[in-house]
Design an enzyme around this catalytic site. Structure first.
Site, PDB file in Angstrom:
ATOM      1  N   CYS A 211       0.871  -1.172  -0.093  1.00  0.00           N
ATOM      2  CA  CYS A 211      -0.078   0.059   0.117  1.00  0.00           C
ATOM      3  C   CYS A 211       0.745   1.234  -0.163  1.00  0.00           C
ATOM      4  CB  CYS A 211      -0.897  -0.044   1.341  1.00  0.00           C
ATOM      5  SG  CYS A 211      -2.340  -0.847   1.198  1.00  0.00           S
ATOM      6  N   CYS A 375      11.247   9.215  -4.299  1.00  0.00           N
ATOM      7  CA  CYS A 375       9.884   8.660  -4.548  1.00  0.00           C
ATOM      8  C   CYS A 375       9.074   9.090  -3.405  1.00  0.00           C
ATOM      9  CB  CYS A 375       9.944   7.219  -5.093  1.00  0.00           C
ATOM     10  SG  CYS A 375      10.386   6.084  -3.671  1.00  0.00           S
TER      11      CYS A 375
END
Ligand SMILES: Nc1ncnc2c1ncn2[C@@H]1O[C@H](COP(=O)(O)OP(=O)(O)OP(=O)(O)O)[C@@H](O)[C@H]1O
Ligand SMILES: [Zn+2]
Length: 417
Positions: A211, A375
């Site tokens: 997730c 990221c």
């Protein structure tokens, strides 16, 4: 003197008055009993409520899936509700872990979930386990419950809970949610399969999506977690007698739900088969090649010297040294927020863009060790550094902890999501 007829009439009237006061005469119990083919709606509700009241359910994980499952089970009068989660509430959990509030930030998720249940029904018996279920404690805890809900987020926990439920002979309501999709299955129930029957070996580590990296829309675990509560209630009250099946939910397709029939338990399954060889819980992190929670499931592809901390990168930029910052998040996330001067090169297209990266390097006159990758949390960025290396760009480094760490350690005004 009154006549006999008058006296009779007076007595009848008096009897009628007294009968009226008493109400209808009770019929004999024997005479009133009638067999019924079905219960009335009210009776069904009452009996089912009673069964639920006499059922104990353990929810493992009080995150995105656990939040709605716990709320509905608590609100529907389950006898005892166990809540296990080692984690604490973070602000970026709140959009999908709707059982928690800003006020519970940094407190135990299990305790926070209990407070939410008690705010709905102060009489609900809740037992909290503010630690992870592991091979050491899972069997002992699970044996205390009738039904287990897997609301965790990692593959190790799936095998652990499946094996433990087979060994303790408990049904397991398992859910998962990723991006816009979700899945739901009830394992080890009505002669249905266990998780191992369907997945005898774990997937390779680099295909396990999480997730945190892949993202999940808050509503998706909401849908699946709610259905997990429903399935658990159906199992509890004896209304879950269907053949084993696998529900696939996709928030983007029409219809959104599809169901696949599952074969029953596999006779040669090492856990639930006819001659099971798995007689105790094992080391699941080792078995799956992962650590046991997705927080520690960082791929750790890179050595520390191949990475840079957010504050070090900040210092590098402040010194106005030449650099090229590649942001490998999906474009939709890049559009929402990004660091200044960063270039969007989504990880999915990364290898196709190597020529563009080399062109930018020569335009900006930067060497390999002046290339940085970022990221959201610092996993895909490591992958990107490896890909740069593969294509001859040596010395690039990624930002440890990604933009999350940037926000926590350098610029608190940078949004966390
Ligand atoms: N073995 C385990 N025992 C108990 N709880 C577990 C176990 N493994 C995972 N969990 C919990 O399951 C929950 C899953 O929640 P969710 O999928 O929403 O992810 P999360 O870890 O909270 O997300 P994020 O990493 O973004 O904070 C987490 O709170 C996690 O701590
Ligand atoms: Zn099995």
């Amino acid at each position: 003197m009154t006549s006999l007829a008058e006296e009779n009439a007076r007595l009848r009237k008096r009897i009628a008055e007294l009968e009226a006061q008493l109400g209808p005469a009770p019929q004999s119990a024997k005479g009133s009993f009638k067999k019924v083919d079905a219960l009335s709606k009210e009776e069904i509700l009452r009996f089912e409520q009673l069964k639920l009241r006499n059922t104990t359910i353990l929810v493992v994980g009080a995150g995105g899936l656990g939040a709605p499952a716990i709320l509905y089970l608590g609100a529907n009068g389950v006898g005892r509700l166990g809540i296990a989660d080692p984690d604490t509430v973070a602000v970026n959990n709140l959009h999908r872990q709707v059982i928690h509030t800003e006020a519970s930030t940094d407190t135990s998720k299990a305790e926070s979930a209990m407070r939410a249940v008690h705010a709905i029904d102060s009489t609900c018996e809740v037992v909290t386990y503010p630690f992870a279920l592991t091979s050491e404690n899972a069997l002992e805890i699970i044996r205390e419950y009738d039904i287990v809900i897997d609301a965790t987020d990692n593959i190790g926990a799936r095998y652990l809970l499946s094996d433990a439920c087979v060994l303790a002979n408990k049904p397991l309501v398992s859910g998962s949610a990723l991006r816009m999709d979700g899945q739901l299955t009830v394992y080890h129930h009505n002669n249905g399969p266990c998780y191992r029957c369907l997945h005898p070996v774990p997937p390779p580590i680099d295909t396990v999506s999480k997730c945190v990296e892949s993202g999940v829309l808050g509503v998706i675990p909401g849908v699946i977690g709610t259905l997990q509560a429903l399935e658990a209630i159906k199992v509890a009250v004896g209304l879950h007698n269907d053949d084993p099946s696998f529900l696939i939910f996709s928030g983007l397709t029409t219809p959104m739900f599809r169901t696949m029939k599952l074969r029953g338990r596999k006779k040669d399954c090492i856990a639930c088969g006819d001659n099971p060889s798995l007689t105790d819980l094992i080391d699941y992190a080792e078995f799956c090649g992962t650590a046991d929670s997705d927080k520690s499931q960082d791929l750790f592809l890179l050595a520390p010297h191949e990475r840079i901390k957010a504050c070090e990168y900040d210092a590098h930029v402040r010194q106005q040294k030449p650099s090229l910052l590649l942001d490998v998040r999906p474009p939709v996330q890049y559009d929402i927020c990004r660091l200044p001067e960063s270039h969007s090169v989504p990880i999915d297209e990364f290898e196709n863009k190597i020529m563009d990266i080399k062109k930018s390097m020569s335009e900006l006159d930067v060497a390999g060790d002046q290339v940085f990758v970022v990221c959201r949390l610092g996993n895909d960025s490591q992958l990107a550094v490896r890909l740069l290396e593969k294509h001859g760009i040596k010395g690039a480094r990624d930002l440890v902890g990604g933009l999350y760490s940037w926000s926590m350690n350098v610029d608190p005004s940078f949004p966390i999501y």
